[in-house]
Design an enzyme around this catalytic site. Sequence first.
Site, short mmCIF file in Angstrom:
data_model
loop_
_atom_site.label_atom_id
_atom_site.label_comp_id
_atom_site.label_asym_id
_atom_site.label_seq_id
_atom_site.Cartn_x
_atom_site.Cartn_y
_atom_site.Cartn_z
CE LYS A 62 39.27 39.43 43.46
NZ LYS A 62 38.68 38.26 42.83
CD GLN A 106 35.54 36.55 42.67
OE1 GLN A 106 36.39 37.36 42.04
NE2 GLN A 106 35.41 36.17 43.79
CG ASP A 129 42.48 33.81 40.45
OD1 ASP A 129 42.84 34.41 41.57
OD2 ASP A 129 41.39 33.72 39.90
N1 GUN Z 1 36.59 33.73 44.66
C1 GUN Z 1 37.27 33.72 46.25
N2 GUN Z 1 38.47 33.81 46.22
C2 GUN Z 1 38.71 33.91 44.97
C3 GUN Z 1 40.15 34.31 44.16
O1 GUN Z 1 40.98 34.48 44.71
N3 GUN Z 1 40.06 34.12 42.78
C4 GUN Z 1 38.99 34.06 42.38
N4 GUN Z 1 39.08 33.91 40.94
N5 GUN Z 1 37.68 33.71 42.69
C5 GUN Z 1 37.70 33.82 44.22
#
Ligand code: GUN
Length: 307
Positions: A62, A106, A129
Amino acid sequence: MSDVLIKSDHGALIIDGKAVSANVLAEVAAGAAELIAKGVRPGLAVVLVGEDPASQVYVKSKGKAAETCGFHSVQHTLSRETTQAELITLVEKLNADPAIHGILVQLPLPKQIDSQLVLETISPAKDVDGFHPVNAGLLAIGDRKRALVPCTPAGSLILLQAAMQALGRTISGQDAVVVGRSNIVGKPMAQLLLAESATVTIAHSRTRDLAAVVGRADIVVAAVGIPEMIKGAWIKPGAIVIDVGINRVPGEGLNAKGEPKSRLVGDVEFAAAAARAAAITPVPGGVGPMTIAMLMSNTLTAARRKA
Ligand code: GUN
């Protein structure tokens, strides 16, 4: 046929998520450059708590994508002993930081932290998100102009639209079955399909005769997190299949380090489904790359709204 679809040996079009995501990222980078020229650099903050190896890989990708798009990118890495109060204090600081337009915490978080409480602390305008109840609510009332939409379903919809266009179809009026009812994928995916005027069914672990429910679908979105649970034989001939699953399973033989090999599979039995479907996403290389691309797109959207 567009350059994002590949004709496979199995007969189905294979939807190339890597190619589509590269197009999305190029558009985001161009949009960011325009905003930067006006004096606003989109800023993304990613927060990682603990040392979960999969999360470390995601967070690194990311950050890399954000830099590629020309964003201001910061990562906060906190120890696995971090308290809920400490994490909330950090989120509040990021909420108030004018250089940050998007905040991503996350998941999963360590046990001592209430994830939902943390997600609800993120300012809805910075919730890239799309997990805050305000954004879930805006999506549910069909207000995509104000909502930030969760990345995986938003990316899945773009792949579905690419396949639909190539096949000369539209989503409107089609029977769509979403398998999985999570807040992260299943529910928002169903809302997006409904907004496109599909007839939407959400199936889940308690659904009776899942084979028959899937077998009626023109569009199948699989988001259950169980390797190859959706059998190829269930797919209606000519359906479009979007496989959201990313499951690591034992492979054959040993790797260079002498450890047992593993491989990634989706929630759909790929080869058998591809023999019946008109179009299908592969795993890896389907929905996966779209998630990060849509995160960048949401960050740009948040920055534009602020500007
Ligand atoms: N963990 C697995 N997928 C995601 C996601 O799309 N966003 C976040 N914040 N954590 C994750």
